[in-house]
Design a protein around this motif. Structure first.
Motif, mmCIF file in Angstrom:
data_model
loop_
_atom_site.group_PDB
_atom_site.id
_atom_site.type_symbol
_atom_site.label_atom_id
_atom_site.label_comp_id
_atom_site.label_asym_id
_atom_site.label_seq_id
_atom_site.Cartn_x
_atom_site.Cartn_y
_atom_site.Cartn_z
ATOM 1 N N ALA A 21 16.798 9.916 -22.594
ATOM 2 C CA ALA A 21 15.900 10.498 -23.292
ATOM 3 C C ALA A 21 16.090 11.899 -24.022
ATOM 4 O O ALA A 21 15.765 12.165 -24.872
ATOM 5 C CB ALA A 21 14.535 10.701 -22.397
ATOM 6 N N LEU A 22 16.805 12.479 -23.153
ATOM 7 C CA LEU A 22 17.532 13.894 -23.459
ATOM 8 C C LEU A 22 18.184 13.812 -24.698
ATOM 9 O O LEU A 22 18.020 14.376 -25.791
ATOM 10 C CB LEU A 22 17.999 14.706 -22.426
ATOM 11 N N GLU A 23 19.087 12.583 -24.828
ATOM 12 C CA GLU A 23 19.951 12.398 -26.082
ATOM 13 C C GLU A 23 19.110 12.218 -27.222
ATOM 14 O O GLU A 23 19.607 12.764 -28.229
ATOM 15 C CB GLU A 23 21.127 11.465 -25.541
ATOM 16 N N THR A 24 18.248 11.435 -26.877
ATOM 17 C CA THR A 24 17.305 10.980 -28.092
ATOM 18 C C THR A 24 16.335 12.293 -28.700
ATOM 19 O O THR A 24 16.539 12.428 -30.007
ATOM 20 C CB THR A 24 16.316 9.944 -27.616
ATOM 21 N N LEU A 25 15.751 12.748 -27.625
ATOM 22 C CA LEU A 25 14.971 14.036 -28.331
ATOM 23 C C LEU A 25 16.113 14.996 -29.103
ATOM 24 O O LEU A 25 15.280 15.704 -29.885
ATOM 25 C CB LEU A 25 14.272 14.616 -26.960
ATOM 26 N N ALA A 26 17.148 15.306 -28.609
ATOM 27 C CA ALA A 26 18.031 15.922 -29.331
ATOM 28 C C ALA A 26 18.442 15.780 -30.491
ATOM 29 O O ALA A 26 18.744 16.480 -31.289
ATOM 30 C CB ALA A 26 19.245 16.488 -28.111
ATOM 31 N N SER A 27 18.366 14.333 -30.842
ATOM 32 C CA SER A 27 19.115 13.800 -31.847
ATOM 33 C C SER A 27 18.292 13.474 -32.882
ATOM 34 O O SER A 27 18.700 12.943 -34.119
ATOM 35 C CB SER A 27 20.219 12.617 -31.439
ATOM 36 N N ALA A 46 24.504 15.445 -28.792
ATOM 37 C CA ALA A 46 24.178 13.978 -29.004
ATOM 38 C C ALA A 46 24.588 13.484 -30.349
ATOM 39 O O ALA A 46 24.326 14.138 -31.409
ATOM 40 C CB ALA A 46 22.412 14.194 -28.620
ATOM 41 N N PRO A 47 25.044 12.156 -30.295
ATOM 42 C CA PRO A 47 25.002 11.617 -31.537
ATOM 43 C C PRO A 47 23.667 11.282 -32.578
ATOM 44 O O PRO A 47 22.678 11.276 -32.008
ATOM 45 C CB PRO A 47 25.671 10.290 -31.424
ATOM 46 N N ARG A 48 23.858 11.304 -33.739
ATOM 47 C CA ARG A 48 22.553 11.384 -34.468
ATOM 48 C C ARG A 48 21.627 10.001 -34.327
ATOM 49 O O ARG A 48 22.376 9.041 -34.164
ATOM 50 C CB ARG A 48 22.782 11.240 -35.993
ATOM 51 N N ALA A 49 20.446 10.193 -33.888
ATOM 52 C CA ALA A 49 19.777 9.045 -33.594
ATOM 53 C C ALA A 49 19.442 8.017 -34.755
ATOM 54 O O ALA A 49 19.647 8.526 -35.936
ATOM 55 C CB ALA A 49 18.365 9.621 -33.117
ATOM 56 N N ALA A 50 19.470 6.866 -34.307
ATOM 57 C CA ALA A 50 19.431 5.694 -35.357
ATOM 58 C C ALA A 50 17.935 5.731 -36.031
ATOM 59 O O ALA A 50 16.795 6.474 -35.356
ATOM 60 C CB ALA A 50 19.373 4.388 -34.632
ATOM 61 N N PRO A 51 17.935 5.359 -37.492
ATOM 62 C CA PRO A 51 16.679 5.748 -37.950
ATOM 63 C C PRO A 51 15.645 4.697 -37.375
ATOM 64 O O PRO A 51 15.839 3.759 -36.758
ATOM 65 C CB PRO A 51 16.811 4.920 -39.379
ATOM 66 N N GLY A 52 14.318 5.065 -37.358
ATOM 67 C CA GLY A 52 13.181 4.527 -36.578
ATOM 68 C C GLY A 52 12.481 5.333 -35.663
ATOM 69 O O GLY A 52 12.442 6.652 -35.543
ATOM 70 N N LEU A 53 11.509 4.642 -34.856
ATOM 71 C CA LEU A 53 10.519 5.366 -34.173
ATOM 72 C C LEU A 53 11.275 4.982 -32.704
ATOM 73 O O LEU A 53 11.019 3.812 -32.280
ATOM 74 C CB LEU A 53 9.144 4.766 -34.306
ATOM 75 N N HIS A 54 11.303 6.108 -32.147
ATOM 76 C CA HIS A 54 11.847 6.075 -30.795
ATOM 77 C C HIS A 54 10.741 6.468 -29.826
ATOM 78 O O HIS A 54 10.165 7.588 -29.709
ATOM 79 C CB HIS A 54 13.005 6.988 -30.595
ATOM 80 N N LEU A 55 10.086 5.585 -29.038
ATOM 81 C CA LEU A 55 9.303 5.960 -27.859
ATOM 82 C C LEU A 55 9.585 6.534 -26.526
ATOM 83 O O LEU A 55 10.482 5.430 -25.815
ATOM 84 C CB LEU A 55 8.308 4.572 -27.596
#
Length: 322
Positions: A55-61, A31-40
């Motif tokens: 969702a999987l990509e975000t949780l992993a990153s 997964a690419p690194r998640a953007a800074p911030g709060l992800h719901l």
């Protein structure tokens, strides 16, 4: 307040990239690194296969996953090979945990907020974190997905053009009936959550206060033992004892008929009896007028009759004891 500029993401080492992997059908994805911030992030309400790829990509990153119960979320992350650290964030520790999450966001970090099941902030304390994160200028990103409210609505075979979600009913009968009296006047399909330990009593109160509306009781949605019962409320109340009380319940109640918008006399009596235990006749009548759809004069006369009946019963009890 002006939003803060988004910090640039640091360059990853191969080890960092490998840590942000997740598994789908046995295949490892980075997964690419998640953007800074709060992800719901919405998570499955039962079947773990209902998670979305995003969702999987975000949780992993993300740098951190904030969840109600780390043990429950760990089952999900373990299933999909996600190594992001978990931290508890729930109504009992939110005041202490929230500043730490906000501090991480202020440093340019990325945090995913999940509930035990479904969409965060729905019957969930996460709104305070979202409110403070937005006030501080941090980015908030919503990832839609599973929701017990919408799943139950689609299964209930009841009107969905207008619906009102009211979460969990009060646990005590008096407060529960008062709340149902308020809900009775709403011209929309009602969606409620209920615990297995109270579903029998709640169905009886629903039938008494709301009348014989069409309804559906949904248990263990999306899980192996999913059960949906569709019937008028009176029938559901009569057969409530046969319900398996294990698991989570969503109750969906159809809107009142146009000719039955006003509270029934029996429902009004039940509501007034409960209200008069803790309120004056004036206050009880004022509330009943607002929620019942019946004339004030009729309600006032009935309230006085109920007070006299109660006083007579109290007098008979005292005479019998002397």
């Amino acid at each position: 307040m002006r939003a803060r500029p988004m910090p640039s993401a640091p360059t990853d080492s191969p080890a960092d990239a490998e840590a942000r992997s997740f598994l789908v059908a046995g295949q490892k994805l980075i997964a690419p690194r998640a953007a800074p911030g709060l992800h719901l992030v919405a998570t499955p309400i039962g079947n773990l296969g209902d998670i979305t790829l995003r969702a999987l990509e975000t949780l992993a990153s993300v740098d951190l996953i904030a969840c109600e119960d780390t043990r429950i979320t760990h089952r999900l992350t373990e299933r999909y090979g996600i190594a992001a650290p978990l931290t508890a964030y729930h109504e009992h520790n939110a005041a202490q945990a929230r500043p730490k999450i906000l501090e991480r966001l202020a440093r340019g970090g990325s945090v995913a907020l999940v509930s035990d099941a479904g969409t965060p902030l729905i019957s969930d304390p996460g709104f305070k974190l979202v409110r403070e994160a937005t006030a501080a200028g941090h980015e908030v990103i919503a990832l839609p997905g599973a929701s017990a409210v919408l799943a139950a609505l689609t299964l209930a075979a009841l009107p969905t053009d207008r619906f009102f979600f009211d979460g969990f009913l009060p646990p005590k009968q008096g407060a529960r009936r008062n709340r149902l009296g308020e809900l009775a006047a709403i011209d929309a399909t009602l969606v409620l959550f209920e615990a297995g330990s109270r579903i029998h009593a709640s169905l009886r109160d629903l039938a008494e206060v709301l009348g014989d509306r069409d309804a559906a009781v949904c248990r263990e949605l999306t899980k192996l033992h999913q059960e949906v019962r569709r019937a008028p409320l009176q029938q559901l109340a009569e057969t409530a004892e046969t319900l398996d009380t294990r698991g989570e319940f969503v109750v969906v109640i159809g809107p009142p008929d146009a000719a039955a918008q006003a509270m029934t006399p029996d429902a009004l009596d039940a509501w007034l009896r409960d209200a008069l235990q803790g309120a004056s006749v004036k206050d009880a009548v004022a509330q009943a007028v607002e929620i019942s759809g019946r004339p004030r004069r009729e309600i006032y006369a009935r309230a006085l009759e109920l007070v006299r009946e109660r006083e007579a019963e109290d007098g008979e009890t005292e005479d019998g004891q002397t």
